[in-house]
Design a protein around this motif. Structure first.
Motif, PDB file in Angstrom:
ATOM      1  N   ASP A  37      -7.105   8.725  -5.110  1.00  0.00           N
ATOM      2  CA  ASP A  37      -6.388   7.652  -5.803  1.00  0.00           C
ATOM      3  C   ASP A  37      -6.825   6.315  -5.233  1.00  0.00           C
ATOM      4  N   SER A  42      -4.775   3.134  -4.125  1.00  0.00           N
ATOM      5  CA  SER A  42      -4.008   3.067  -2.881  1.00  0.00           C
ATOM      6  C   SER A  42      -4.820   3.449  -1.654  1.00  0.00           C
ATOM      7  N   HIS A  81      -6.833   2.532   3.537  1.00  0.00           N
ATOM      8  CA  HIS A  81      -7.396   1.555   2.596  1.00  0.00           C
ATOM      9  C   HIS A  81      -8.079   0.448   3.389  1.00  0.00           C
ATOM     10  N   LEU A 125       0.810  -1.213   0.000  1.00  0.00           N
ATOM     11  CA  LEU A 125       0.000   0.000   0.000  1.00  0.00           C
ATOM     12  C   LEU A 125       0.845   1.265   0.000  1.00  0.00           C
ATOM     13  N   ASN A 126       2.146   1.125   0.093  1.00  0.00           N
ATOM     14  CA  ASN A 126       2.992   2.305   0.219  1.00  0.00           C
ATOM     15  C   ASN A 126       3.326   2.870  -1.156  1.00  0.00           C
ATOM     16  N   LEU A 127       2.330   3.540  -1.752  1.00  0.00           N
ATOM     17  CA  LEU A 127       2.533   4.113  -3.077  1.00  0.00           C
ATOM     18  C   LEU A 127       3.431   5.339  -2.982  1.00  0.00           C
ATOM     19  N   ASN A 128       4.519   5.315  -3.710  1.00  0.00           N
ATOM     20  CA  ASN A 128       5.462   6.424  -3.707  1.00  0.00           C
ATOM     21  C   ASN A 128       5.944   6.624  -5.131  1.00  0.00           C
ATOM     22  N   PRO A 186      -0.521   4.978   3.050  1.00  0.00           N
ATOM     23  CA  PRO A 186      -0.812   4.728   1.637  1.00  0.00           C
ATOM     24  C   PRO A 186      -0.369   5.840   0.691  1.00  0.00           C
ATOM     25  N   GLN A 187      -0.488   7.082   1.122  1.00  0.00           N
ATOM     26  CA  GLN A 187      -0.028   8.191   0.283  1.00  0.00           C
ATOM     27  C   GLN A 187       0.743   9.164   1.144  1.00  0.00           C
TER      28      GLN A 187
END
Length: 313
Positions: free
Chosen positions: A194, A197, A131, A1-4, A156-157
């Protein structure tokens, strides 16, 4: 889940440049002649055009949306584009176009009957993006160690990390151990929705104390049919009696044009407020950098630039 996204773009090799980590919006035309492409059109996927519509006209599925490169006023490349597609996309676009939230904002109303151990309670909300696939453990007490967190302290973000919003009104005591406070429409900053995520906002309700007490929490999901209405949300306090509620809602925006006035940059905007919402968000809120910083080559030499692009080929 760690969208970068920035980290992903740099994952293959470290680079250094204008922002200390070498990240900028690349001009598709930069060094194109030197790379041997001549005046050949730049290939861009048809989904980009379908999302934004024909420049200067209506018709996009997300009015006002633009790709990041169009946040750079000097990047003139749309006059020489070849829109390309593939079989999977061509088949997908035969289905009706859905209307999905592009931006979301938490709006907080009145907190009622929240547990308190103080004669003069002081409440605050801890708001963060979340999430639903990450389960929340049942609350066991009203202590700080019940705080929702992730093992690596990442979320997540990056722009959706927890933010504390203190109730701006004077709380009132209800009986000997309950308190209420009107957040009076206070809101968490507008963020991109988003859904890959994040698909909800997690709101924790805290009371300031020697060790702050977690008195309850609830979620606002994007896909809840009632989420855009100000309704009393059960905050699932540790006692589980259901008396404590928080009136709240989400404002959801399905296009970029209508959200611009709600982005509220915290500092004097380096980007004109007439700019696209994506650009205001990128420059003013996420990157906190000006167009001049993010829209110039990281590598000034074409030979070095081409070598960098092809180094891992």
């Amino acid at each position: 889940l760690n969208l970068n996204a920035q980290g992903d773009l740099r994952a293959d090799r470290p680079v250094h440049g204008i922002d200390g980590v070498g990240w900028a919006f690349r001009n598709p035309y930069y060094c194109r002649q030197e790379a041997g492409f001549g005046d050949a059109p730049i290939k861009v996927h048809q989904s980009v055009r379908d999302r934004m519509g024909t420049p200067g006209q209506l018709g996009g599925s997300v009015p006002g949306w633009v790709p990041p490169q169009m946040c750079c006023s000097d990047y003139e490349f749309l006059n020489n584009v070849e829109w390309v597609s593939n079989d999977a996309y061509d088949k997908a676009v035969q289905s009706p176009v859905g209307s999905f939230p592009q931006w979301a904002k938490v709006v907080l109303g009145r907190l009622e009957n929240a547990k308190t151990r103080r004669s003069q309670p002081k409440f605050y909300a801890r708001v963060q993006e979340w999430h639903s696939s990450k389960p929340l453990t049942p609350l066991t007490d009203r202590q700080w160690d019940d705080r929702t967190y992730t093992d690596s302290d990442t979320y997540p973000q990056i722009q959706g990390t927890p933010m504390n919003i203190v109730c701006p009104s004077t709380p009132t005591l209800v009986g000997s151990d309950r308190g209420s406070c009107d957040f009076n429409g206070t809101f968490y900053p507008v963020l991109p929705a988003d859904t890959a995520s994040v698909d909800e906002f997690l709101i924790e309700v805290w009371e300031e104390s020697t060790h702050d007490d977690l008195v309850g929490r609830f979620v606002l999901r994007y896909d809840d049919p009632s989420v855009t209405e100000v309704l009393p949300r059960d905050i699932d306090d540790p006692d589980g009696d259901g008396n404590a509620v928080f009136w709240a809602k989400l404002d959801l925006y399905t296009d970029d044009d209508k959200v611009k006035e709600h982005l509220n940059p915290s500092d004097p905007s380096p980007v004109s407020t007439t700019a696209h919402a994506q650009c205001i968000h990128f420059f003013d809120l996420l990157l906190k950098k000006s167009e001049s910083e993010m829209c110039k080559p990281v590598i000034n030499s074409c030979s070095a630039f081409i070598d960098d692009l092809t180094a891992n080929s």
